[in-house]
Design a protein around this motif. Structure first.
Motif, mmCIF file in Angstrom:
data_model
loop_
_atom_site.group_PDB
_atom_site.id
_atom_site.type_symbol
_atom_site.label_atom_id
_atom_site.label_comp_id
_atom_site.label_asym_id
_atom_site.label_seq_id
_atom_site.Cartn_x
_atom_site.Cartn_y
_atom_site.Cartn_z
ATOM 1 N N PHE A 1 0.993 -1.385 -0.093
ATOM 2 C CA PHE A 1 0.315 -0.221 0.108
ATOM 3 C C PHE A 1 1.016 0.965 0.044
ATOM 4 O O PHE A 1 1.485 1.392 0.622
ATOM 5 N N CYS A 2 0.206 2.304 -0.640
ATOM 6 C CA CYS A 2 1.473 3.221 -0.740
ATOM 7 C C CYS A 2 -0.038 4.773 -1.296
ATOM 8 O O CYS A 2 -0.551 4.195 -2.055
ATOM 9 N N GLU A 3 1.305 5.898 -1.370
ATOM 10 C CA GLU A 3 0.627 6.412 -2.847
ATOM 11 C C GLU A 3 1.232 6.993 -3.356
ATOM 12 O O GLU A 3 2.514 6.635 -3.529
ATOM 13 N N PRO A 4 0.707 7.690 -4.574
ATOM 14 C CA PRO A 4 1.239 7.670 -6.210
ATOM 15 C C PRO A 4 2.536 8.522 -6.073
ATOM 16 O O PRO A 4 3.621 7.488 -6.972
ATOM 17 N N HIS A 5 2.627 9.047 -4.943
ATOM 18 C CA HIS A 5 4.029 10.100 -5.439
ATOM 19 C C HIS A 5 5.031 9.848 -4.488
ATOM 20 O O HIS A 5 6.153 10.000 -4.825
ATOM 21 N N ASP A 6 5.294 8.970 -3.709
ATOM 22 C CA ASP A 6 6.248 7.844 -4.226
ATOM 23 C C ASP A 6 5.666 6.281 -4.509
ATOM 24 O O ASP A 6 6.784 5.638 -4.220
ATOM 25 N N PHE A 7 5.915 6.164 -5.448
ATOM 26 C CA PHE A 7 5.466 4.843 -7.201
ATOM 27 C C PHE A 7 6.760 4.452 -6.714
ATOM 28 O O PHE A 7 7.454 4.207 -6.823
ATOM 29 N N ARG A 8 8.501 5.663 -6.967
ATOM 30 C CA ARG A 8 8.894 5.918 -7.615
ATOM 31 C C ARG A 8 9.884 5.351 -6.770
ATOM 32 O O ARG A 8 10.557 4.031 -6.997
ATOM 33 N N ARG A 9 9.849 5.856 -5.244
ATOM 34 C CA ARG A 9 10.451 4.961 -3.879
ATOM 35 C C ARG A 9 10.452 3.448 -3.866
ATOM 36 O O ARG A 9 11.629 2.807 -3.358
ATOM 37 N N ASP A 10 8.722 3.415 -4.088
ATOM 38 C CA ASP A 10 8.323 1.953 -3.614
ATOM 39 C C ASP A 10 9.036 1.165 -4.561
ATOM 40 O O ASP A 10 9.573 -0.901 -4.710
ATOM 41 N N VAL A 11 9.190 1.759 -5.985
ATOM 42 C CA VAL A 11 9.436 0.380 -7.384
ATOM 43 C C VAL A 11 11.120 0.425 -6.717
ATOM 44 O O VAL A 11 11.630 -0.437 -7.153
ATOM 45 N N ASP A 12 11.832 1.272 -6.473
ATOM 46 C CA ASP A 12 13.219 1.150 -6.203
ATOM 47 C C ASP A 12 12.899 0.356 -5.058
ATOM 48 O O ASP A 12 14.112 -0.499 -4.876
ATOM 49 N N TRP A 13 12.656 0.249 -4.185
ATOM 50 C CA TRP A 13 12.403 -0.753 -2.885
ATOM 51 C C TRP A 13 12.559 -2.047 -3.143
ATOM 52 O O TRP A 13 13.432 -3.234 -3.272
ATOM 53 N N LEU A 14 11.451 -2.343 -4.045
ATOM 54 C CA LEU A 14 10.781 -3.375 -4.240
ATOM 55 C C LEU A 14 11.967 -4.384 -5.501
ATOM 56 O O LEU A 14 12.038 -5.211 -5.623
ATOM 57 N N LYS A 15 12.628 -3.150 -6.263
ATOM 58 C CA LYS A 15 14.169 -3.964 -6.758
ATOM 59 C C LYS A 15 15.063 -4.155 -6.155
ATOM 60 O O LYS A 15 15.747 -5.626 -6.715
ATOM 61 N N GLN A 16 15.168 -3.626 -5.199
ATOM 62 C CA GLN A 16 16.425 -3.872 -4.532
ATOM 63 C C GLN A 16 15.908 -5.299 -3.742
ATOM 64 O O GLN A 16 16.470 -6.209 -3.320
ATOM 65 N N GLN A 17 14.942 -5.864 -3.527
ATOM 66 C CA GLN A 17 14.336 -6.950 -3.260
ATOM 67 C C GLN A 17 14.330 -8.417 -3.967
ATOM 68 O O GLN A 17 14.617 -9.222 -3.465
ATOM 69 N N TRP A 18 14.641 -8.188 -5.360
ATOM 70 C CA TRP A 18 14.345 -8.443 -6.689
ATOM 71 C C TRP A 18 15.155 -8.201 -7.330
ATOM 72 O O TRP A 18 15.622 -8.292 -8.545
ATOM 73 N N PRO A 19 17.286 -8.353 -7.038
ATOM 74 C CA PRO A 19 17.604 -7.910 -7.608
ATOM 75 C C PRO A 19 18.574 -8.065 -9.118
ATOM 76 O O PRO A 19 18.672 -7.637 -9.889
ATOM 77 N N GLN A 20 17.931 -9.475 -9.033
ATOM 78 C CA GLN A 20 18.090 -10.423 -10.492
ATOM 79 C C GLN A 20 17.452 -10.171 -11.665
ATOM 80 O O GLN A 20 17.353 -10.612 -12.616
ATOM 81 N N ALA A 21 16.165 -9.991 -10.891
ATOM 82 C CA ALA A 21 14.730 -9.937 -11.856
ATOM 83 C C ALA A 21 14.143 -8.855 -13.101
ATOM 84 O O ALA A 21 15.678 -7.499 -12.783
ATOM 85 N N GLU A 22 13.381 -9.491 -13.932
ATOM 86 C CA GLU A 22 14.012 -8.221 -14.900
ATOM 87 C C GLU A 22 12.560 -7.794 -14.615
ATOM 88 O O GLU A 22 11.469 -8.453 -14.446
ATOM 89 N N PHE A 23 12.249 -6.297 -14.960
ATOM 90 C CA PHE A 23 10.501 -5.559 -13.912
ATOM 91 C C PHE A 23 10.359 -4.776 -15.244
ATOM 92 O O PHE A 23 11.114 -4.522 -16.293
ATOM 93 N N GLN A 24 8.595 -5.152 -15.274
ATOM 94 C CA GLN A 24 8.003 -4.251 -16.450
ATOM 95 C C GLN A 24 6.846 -3.799 -15.783
ATOM 96 O O GLN A 24 6.110 -4.507 -15.245
ATOM 97 N N GLN A 25 6.567 -2.252 -15.854
ATOM 98 C CA GLN A 25 5.884 -2.223 -15.515
ATOM 99 C C GLN A 25 4.390 -2.155 -16.886
ATOM 100 O O GLN A 25 4.660 -1.964 -17.618
ATOM 101 N N GLN A 26 4.153 -3.572 -16.354
ATOM 102 C CA GLN A 26 2.484 -3.489 -16.505
ATOM 103 C C GLN A 26 1.204 -3.459 -15.827
ATOM 104 O O GLN A 26 1.247 -4.568 -15.478
ATOM 105 N N PRO A 27 0.156 -2.552 -16.093
ATOM 106 C CA PRO A 27 -0.922 -2.730 -15.044
ATOM 107 C C PRO A 27 -1.464 -3.185 -15.118
ATOM 108 O O PRO A 27 -2.291 -3.946 -14.272
ATOM 109 N N GLU A 28 -2.040 -3.277 -16.884
ATOM 110 C CA GLU A 28 -2.472 -4.705 -17.217
ATOM 111 C C GLU A 28 -2.460 -5.528 -16.636
ATOM 112 O O GLU A 28 -3.165 -6.459 -16.783
ATOM 113 N N HIS A 29 -1.135 -6.465 -16.710
ATOM 114 C CA HIS A 29 -1.161 -7.642 -16.130
ATOM 115 C C HIS A 29 -1.582 -8.266 -14.268
ATOM 116 O O HIS A 29 -1.968 -8.918 -13.945
#
Length: 290
Positions: free
Chosen positions: A148-176
């Motif tokens: 749960f987050c605020e839209p203005h924190d989106f970049r920060r939270d995605v950065d945190w997400l990438k730190q948790q999965w550093p070797q994964a490939e990320f795709q911004q696909q809200p339709e999925h």
């Protein structure tokens, strides 16, 4: 990474107004504000606020607040234990069976954990939900994060997400990830619905705690000590609290249903107000209040 479009919907705005109203009621509880006063606080007429609140919660604001009293939460702690005992006495293999109907739990293997998500493709998107805006991330193996987050924190939270999965490939696909938000906003346990699978990584202890959380039924409440007992580590209540605070999949792994033994709702990774609103909504869905 592109910035998401502004998140707006009836659900999102309803949640914001409900949360604001509950916060106002809590901070002014000694004065017991009437419906008109609360409605003015959220910039609505008394009639429209009553209609909005009842549409969102299924009960009136007055009844919602009654469900959150200390006396009520203490009673729900006791009732949950009784319900689980009845389930076991009825021959069910586990009282978590009802929850298993709509959430399937999968833990990453130690090798997966060490790889940092190598080989995984993680789709993510920002979505309005019944309990506020959520960043949802999933792989073809399951939902790996719901924050749960605020839209203005989106970049920060995605950065945190990438730190948790550093070797994964990320795709911004809200339709999925939209289907996950749809299930959260409708009914997780709807007729003919396939279970949602959550894919988590954590220590053995964290996995034990998160699995135990899936035994908590809708509307039920447990204490940190209850969870420690359920994983056969009765002296680990404090460590249980830490593991609960690290829950990576909000709401679907229902860490919000764990409160203090005093009946006080306590803290929450995504804010105690959100936890309060969640618990009030769930209590309102029980047979006597639905």
């Amino acid at each position: 990474m592109s910035f998401p479009m502004p998140v707006s919907s009836t659900l999102a705005s309803d949640y914001e107004r409900v949360a604001s109203a509950i916060a106002f009621i809590q901070s002014h509880h000694h004065h017991q504000p009437d419906l008109a006063t609360i409605a003015r606080h959220v910039h609505l007429s008394e009639h429209h606020f009553q209609k909005l609140f009842t549409r969102w919660a299924g009960v009136s604001p007055k009844r919602f607040v009654q469900l959150l009293t200390l006396e009520n939460t203490k009673q729900r702690l006791t009732t949950t234990q009784s319900l689980l005992a009845v389930a076991l006495d009825s021959g069910l293999s586990s009282p978590s069976r009802l929850h298993d109907l709509y959430v399937r739990f999968e833990a990453m293997t130690p090798a997966d954990y060490r790889s940092g998500g190598a080989g995984l493709v993680i789709s993510y998107g920002l979505h309005p939900t019944r309990f506020g805006t959520a960043l949802i991330a999933q792989t073809d193996r399951g939902i790996c994060n719901l924050l749960f987050c605020e839209p203005h924190d989106f970049r920060r939270d995605v950065d945190w997400l990438k730190q948790q999965w550093p070797q994964a490939e990320f795709q911004q696909q809200p339709e999925h990830t939209q289907s996950v938000a749809d299930r959260l906003n409708q009914s997780l346990a709807g007729d003919n619905q396939q279970p949602l699978t959550v894919l988590v990584k954590g220590t053995n202890f964290q996995i034990q705690v998160w699995r135990a959380l899936l035994t908590l039924p809708l509307g039920g409440l447990f204490t940190y000590q209850d969870i420690a007992n359920r994983i056969d580590k009765p002296k680990a209540a404090r460590a249980v609290g830490t593991a609960i605070g690290a829950n990576p999949v909000g709401y679907l792994i229902p860490c919000h249903r764990v409160i203090r033994a005093t009946g006080d709702i306590g803290g929450y990774r995504w804010g105690p107000l959100r936890k309060t609103v969640m618990l009030g909504w769930e209590a309102a869905q029980s047979p006597e209040d639905a």
